[in-house]
Design a protein around this motif. Structure first.
Motif, mmCIF file in Angstrom:
data_model
loop_
_atom_site.group_PDB
_atom_site.id
_atom_site.type_symbol
_atom_site.label_atom_id
_atom_site.label_comp_id
_atom_site.label_asym_id
_atom_site.label_seq_id
_atom_site.Cartn_x
_atom_site.Cartn_y
_atom_site.Cartn_z
ATOM 1 N N ILE A 94 20.751 -40.777 -2.897
ATOM 2 C CA ILE A 94 20.878 -40.897 -1.443
ATOM 3 C C ILE A 94 19.646 -41.615 -0.901
ATOM 4 N N THR A 95 19.901 -42.768 -0.245
ATOM 5 C CA THR A 95 18.806 -43.618 0.242
ATOM 6 C C THR A 95 18.993 -43.970 1.714
ATOM 7 N N VAL A 96 19.443 -43.007 2.480
ATOM 8 C CA VAL A 96 19.706 -43.270 3.903
ATOM 9 C C VAL A 96 18.410 -43.171 4.708
ATOM 10 N N PRO A 97 18.372 -43.798 5.884
ATOM 11 C CA PRO A 97 17.147 -43.776 6.694
ATOM 12 C C PRO A 97 16.873 -42.410 7.325
ATOM 13 N N THR A 98 15.595 -42.127 7.506
ATOM 14 C CA THR A 98 15.155 -40.925 8.229
ATOM 15 C C THR A 98 14.117 -41.363 9.261
ATOM 16 N N PRO A 99 14.569 -41.995 10.331
ATOM 17 C CA PRO A 99 13.625 -42.484 11.342
ATOM 18 C C PRO A 99 12.995 -41.330 12.120
ATOM 19 N N VAL A 100 11.961 -41.661 12.837
ATOM 20 C CA VAL A 100 11.279 -40.683 13.685
ATOM 21 C C VAL A 100 11.802 -40.852 15.112
ATOM 22 N N GLU A 118 16.182 -40.076 -2.160
ATOM 23 C CA GLU A 118 15.123 -41.072 -2.083
ATOM 24 C C GLU A 118 14.771 -41.365 -0.629
ATOM 25 N N SER A 119 15.390 -40.664 0.282
ATOM 26 C CA SER A 119 15.048 -40.796 1.696
ATOM 27 C C SER A 119 13.728 -40.086 1.953
ATOM 28 N N THR A 120 12.936 -40.628 2.861
ATOM 29 C CA THR A 120 11.647 -40.030 3.178
ATOM 30 C C THR A 120 11.861 -38.750 3.986
ATOM 31 N N VAL A 121 11.372 -37.640 3.455
ATOM 32 C CA VAL A 121 11.515 -36.348 4.135
ATOM 33 C C VAL A 121 10.207 -35.573 4.040
ATOM 34 N N TYR A 122 10.081 -34.565 4.871
ATOM 35 C CA TYR A 122 8.905 -33.705 4.828
ATOM 36 C C TYR A 122 9.058 -32.686 3.694
ATOM 37 N N PRO A 123 7.949 -32.113 3.203
ATOM 38 C CA PRO A 123 8.024 -31.140 2.111
ATOM 39 C C PRO A 123 8.969 -29.985 2.448
ATOM 40 N N GLY A 124 9.836 -29.674 1.523
ATOM 41 C CA GLY A 124 10.780 -28.575 1.697
ATOM 42 C C GLY A 124 12.130 -28.981 2.263
ATOM 43 N N ALA A 125 12.237 -30.161 2.841
ATOM 44 C CA ALA A 125 13.488 -30.564 3.502
ATOM 45 C C ALA A 125 14.666 -30.632 2.535
ATOM 46 N N THR A 126 14.419 -31.113 1.329
ATOM 47 C CA THR A 126 15.510 -31.231 0.359
ATOM 48 C C THR A 126 16.133 -29.873 0.084
ATOM 49 N N GLU A 127 15.315 -28.889 -0.252
ATOM 50 C CA GLU A 127 15.848 -27.568 -0.597
ATOM 51 C C GLU A 127 16.258 -26.758 0.628
ATOM 52 N N GLU A 128 15.610 -26.968 1.756
ATOM 53 C CA GLU A 128 15.917 -26.179 2.954
ATOM 54 C C GLU A 128 17.105 -26.720 3.747
ATOM 55 N N ILE A 129 17.304 -28.026 3.734
ATOM 56 C CA ILE A 129 18.360 -28.620 4.554
ATOM 57 C C ILE A 129 19.498 -29.179 3.699
ATOM 58 N N CYS A 130 19.162 -30.039 2.741
ATOM 59 C CA CYS A 130 20.202 -30.761 1.987
ATOM 60 C C CYS A 130 20.939 -29.883 0.990
ATOM 61 N N PHE A 173 25.237 -27.881 -9.827
ATOM 62 C CA PHE A 173 24.714 -29.226 -9.586
ATOM 63 C C PHE A 173 23.190 -29.159 -9.579
ATOM 64 N N TYR A 174 22.579 -30.323 -9.742
ATOM 65 C CA TYR A 174 21.131 -30.408 -9.848
ATOM 66 C C TYR A 174 20.604 -31.433 -8.859
ATOM 67 N N VAL A 175 19.315 -31.320 -8.555
ATOM 68 C CA VAL A 175 18.734 -32.182 -7.533
ATOM 69 C C VAL A 175 17.461 -32.825 -8.071
ATOM 70 N N GLY A 176 17.295 -34.087 -7.708
ATOM 71 C CA GLY A 176 16.071 -34.814 -8.014
ATOM 72 C C GLY A 176 15.504 -35.392 -6.731
ATOM 73 N N TYR A 177 14.254 -35.818 -6.811
ATOM 74 C CA TYR A 177 13.640 -36.448 -5.653
ATOM 75 C C TYR A 177 12.741 -37.576 -6.148
ATOM 76 N N SER A 178 12.842 -38.706 -5.488
ATOM 77 C CA SER A 178 11.998 -39.852 -5.801
ATOM 78 C C SER A 178 11.673 -40.541 -4.487
ATOM 79 N N PRO A 179 10.473 -40.316 -3.955
ATOM 80 C CA PRO A 179 10.164 -40.902 -2.650
ATOM 81 C C PRO A 179 10.257 -42.423 -2.687
ATOM 82 N N GLU A 180 10.817 -42.990 -1.626
ATOM 83 C CA GLU A 180 10.928 -44.446 -1.552
ATOM 84 C C GLU A 180 9.542 -45.035 -1.442
ATOM 85 N N ARG A 181 9.315 -46.118 -2.150
ATOM 86 C CA ARG A 181 7.989 -46.733 -2.178
ATOM 87 C C ARG A 181 8.073 -48.221 -1.904
ATOM 88 N N ILE A 182 9.180 -48.651 -1.325
ATOM 89 C CA ILE A 182 9.370 -50.071 -1.038
ATOM 90 C C ILE A 182 8.806 -50.381 0.341
#
Length: 177
Positions: free
Chosen positions: A79-85, A116-128, A144-153
């Motif tokens: 998942i590589t969707v935007p997370t704007p502010v 791979e969307s930019t999120v704050y610590p804990g967001a993956t497990e708390e929200i997604c 199911f299993y979860v991975g995280y790879s912060p976008e670096r582009i």
């Protein structure tokens, strides 16, 4: 690893380069909810100006779709969707929660979801993760299993593209990491 069928959710400046690189070695379905974006990519047009025309027209294993059901043949979703502010300086998680819900509808036992969307610590497990559990009726780290790879582009930086950037990855289990 050899049996991964990858679905990339969100084909912007992060998702499209990932889809192209993975499609050089395995089948990939690139999904975007924007039908116009899919139509353009199918014609070899990238309006983000991140990719050269031949970068993705020459990849035979890459399929573009705006039908979420096309992802049902995948077993690994990135998942590589935007997370704007927002104006209130808070992250807008709506695209991420929507993508989590959509993926939950096609998830099967043993599948992997990588964020791979930019999120704050804990967001993956708390929200997604709770959204995916509810929608899929599967349990985290069992069904199911979860991975995280912060976008670096860095958008527009032609000197430091996906192939040149060291990826940082993690997973919900050692095997998934």
């Amino acid at each position: 690893m050899n049996n991964l069928k990858i679905g990339i959710v969100g084909l912007g400046y992060v998702g499209l380069p990932l889809a192209i690189e993975f499609a050089k070695t395995r089948p990939v379905i690139g999904y975007d909810c924007n039908k116009n974006r899919i139509d353009e990519l199918c014609r070899g047009i990238d309006t983000t100006l991140e990719m050269d025309e031949c970068d993705f027209k020459c990849v035979e294993k890459l399929e573009f779709s705006n039908d979420i059901n096309s992802l049902s043949k995948c077993n690994c979703y990135i998942i590589t969707v935007p997370t704007p502010v927002t104006e209130a300086k808070q992250p807008d998680m709506s695209a991420l929660t929507s993508a989590s819900h959509m993926v939950s509808t096609v998830l099967s036992e043993g599948d992997i979801v990588i964020f791979e969307s930019t999120v704050y610590p804990g967001a993956t497990e708390e929200i997604c993760v709770p959204i995916i559990e509810t929608g899929s009726k599967l349990k985290y780290n069992k069904g199911f299993y979860v991975g995280y790879s912060p976008e670096r582009i860095n958008p527009g930086d032609k000197g430091h593209r996906l192939k040149d950037i060291v990826k940082v990855t993690s997973g919900s289990t050692l095997e998934i990491a």
